[in-house]
Motif scaffolding. Structure first.
Motif, short mmCIF file in Angstrom:
data_model
loop_
_atom_site.label_atom_id
_atom_site.label_comp_id
_atom_site.label_asym_id
_atom_site.label_seq_id
_atom_site.Cartn_x
_atom_site.Cartn_y
_atom_site.Cartn_z
N GLN A 169 0.80 -1.22 0.00
CA GLN A 169 0.00 0.00 0.00
C GLN A 169 0.84 1.29 0.00
N PRO A 170 1.96 1.35 0.72
CA PRO A 170 2.70 2.62 0.79
C PRO A 170 3.28 3.11 -0.54
N TRP A 171 3.42 2.23 -1.51
CA TRP A 171 4.08 2.68 -2.74
C TRP A 171 3.38 2.28 -4.03
N ALA A 172 2.36 1.48 -3.98
CA ALA A 172 1.72 1.01 -5.22
C ALA A 172 1.17 2.16 -6.05
N ASP A 173 0.58 3.16 -5.41
CA ASP A 173 0.06 4.31 -6.17
C ASP A 173 1.16 5.06 -6.89
N ARG A 174 2.33 5.15 -6.27
CA ARG A 174 3.45 5.85 -6.93
C ARG A 174 3.93 5.10 -8.16
N MET A 175 3.90 3.77 -8.09
CA MET A 175 4.26 3.00 -9.27
C MET A 175 3.21 3.21 -10.37
N CYS A 176 1.95 3.27 -9.99
CA CYS A 176 0.88 3.55 -10.96
C CYS A 176 1.09 4.92 -11.58
N ASP A 177 1.43 5.93 -10.76
CA ASP A 177 1.71 7.27 -11.28
C ASP A 177 2.84 7.23 -12.30
N ALA A 178 3.90 6.49 -11.97
CA ALA A 178 5.05 6.39 -12.87
C ALA A 178 4.65 5.75 -14.20
N LEU A 179 3.84 4.71 -14.13
CA LEU A 179 3.38 4.06 -15.36
C LEU A 179 2.50 4.98 -16.19
N GLU A 180 1.59 5.66 -15.54
CA GLU A 180 0.65 6.54 -16.26
C GLU A 180 1.34 7.77 -16.85
N SER A 181 2.52 8.11 -16.35
CA SER A 181 3.23 9.28 -16.87
C SER A 181 4.07 8.98 -18.10
N GLN A 182 4.18 7.72 -18.47
CA GLN A 182 4.99 7.32 -19.61
C GLN A 182 4.14 7.25 -20.88
N PRO A 183 4.41 8.12 -21.85
CA PRO A 183 3.58 8.13 -23.08
C PRO A 183 3.59 6.80 -23.84
N GLN A 184 4.70 6.07 -23.79
CA GLN A 184 4.79 4.81 -24.54
C GLN A 184 4.16 3.63 -23.79
N ALA A 185 3.60 3.88 -22.61
CA ALA A 185 3.08 2.80 -21.76
C ALA A 185 1.57 2.65 -21.87
N ARG A 186 1.04 2.66 -23.07
CA ARG A 186 -0.42 2.62 -23.22
C ARG A 186 -1.05 1.43 -22.50
N PHE A 187 -0.57 0.25 -22.77
CA PHE A 187 -1.12 -0.94 -22.12
C PHE A 187 -0.89 -0.89 -20.61
N TYR A 188 0.34 -0.59 -20.21
CA TYR A 188 0.66 -0.59 -18.78
C TYR A 188 0.01 0.57 -18.04
N ALA A 189 -0.26 1.66 -18.74
CA ALA A 189 -1.00 2.77 -18.11
C ALA A 189 -2.43 2.34 -17.80
N ALA A 190 -3.03 1.61 -18.73
CA ALA A 190 -4.39 1.08 -18.48
C ALA A 190 -4.35 0.06 -17.35
N LEU A 191 -3.34 -0.77 -17.33
CA LEU A 191 -3.18 -1.74 -16.26
C LEU A 191 -2.96 -1.04 -14.92
N ALA A 192 -2.25 0.08 -14.93
CA ALA A 192 -2.03 0.86 -13.71
C ALA A 192 -3.36 1.38 -13.16
N GLY A 193 -4.26 1.78 -14.03
CA GLY A 193 -5.57 2.21 -13.57
C GLY A 193 -6.33 1.09 -12.89
N PHE A 194 -6.25 -0.09 -13.47
CA PHE A 194 -6.87 -1.26 -12.85
C PHE A 194 -6.22 -1.57 -11.51
N MET A 195 -4.89 -1.54 -11.48
CA MET A 195 -4.16 -1.85 -10.26
C MET A 195 -4.47 -0.83 -9.16
N ARG A 196 -4.57 0.43 -9.52
CA ARG A 196 -4.88 1.48 -8.55
C ARG A 196 -6.27 1.21 -7.91
N ALA A 197 -7.23 0.83 -8.74
CA ALA A 197 -8.57 0.53 -8.23
C ALA A 197 -8.54 -0.71 -7.34
N PHE A 198 -7.79 -1.72 -7.73
CA PHE A 198 -7.68 -2.94 -6.94
C PHE A 198 -7.05 -2.66 -5.58
#
Length: 129
Positions: A88-117
Motif C-alpha cells: 500500500q505505501p508505494w503502489a500508487d506511486r508505481m501507478c503514477d510512474a506508469l501513467e506518466s509514460q507516453p509509450q506505456a499505453r497498455f501498462y498505463a491502463a493496467l495501472a488504472g486497474f491496479m490502482r482501483a484494486f
C-alpha cells in the motif's frame, strides 16, 4: 516492456518497493520486508534474480497469505499487516510512474486497474478494524 522496466541504467519505471520508499534499491525497506518474510517462514529462492520487493513477488506473497493452508500464517490479520507495510505505501506511486509514460499505453491502463484494486483492498482491510 524492456523500454519501461529494463534497459541499461535506471529503468523508466521501477517495480521495486525500495525505490519508491527510500529512493534506492536494496535499502531499509527491503531489509524490513526480508525480516517480515522470515517471520512468515518464507525465504527467497536463490535462483530468482529479482529481489523480494519486486511488485510481482509481493503479489505472490499476498496470494500465499490468502490461499495458504497454514492458518497461523495465512489469515486476514497477516494479509492486512503485509499489505499495509509492503504494498500500500508505494503502489500508487508505481501507478503514477506508469501513467506518466507516453509509450506505456497498455501498462498505463493496467495501472488504472491496479490502482482501483489496491484501493478496494485497502477499504476491505479498513473494515476489519
Amino acid at each position: 516492456f524492456d523500454a519501461l522496466f529494463g534497459g541499461v541504467g535506471k529503468p523508466a519505471v521501477s517495480v521495486y518497493g525500495s525505490q519508491y520508499l527510500s529512493g534506492f534499491l536494496n535499502e531499509k525497506p527491503l531489509a524490513a520486508l526480508r525480516a517480515d518474510l522470515d517471520r512468515l517462514g518464507l525465504a527467497r529462492d536463490p535462483a530468482m534474480p529479482e529481489t523480494e520487493d519486486h511488485f510481482a513477488c509481493l503479489c505472490e506473497v499476498m496470494r500465499y497469505l490468502i490461499a495458504g493452508e497454514d492458518v497461523e500464517v495465512s489469515n486476514l490479520a497477516q494479509q492486512q499487516t503485509f499489505f499495509a507495510r509492503h504494498l500500500q505505501p508505494w503502489a500508487d506511486r508505481m501507478c503514477d510512474a506508469l501513467e506518466s509514460q507516453p509509450q506505456a499505453r497498455f501498462y498505463a491502463a493496467l495501472a488504472g486497474f491496479m490502482r482501483a484494486f489496491i484501493a478496494i483492498e485497502a477499504q476491505g482491510f479498513d473494515l476489519l478494524d
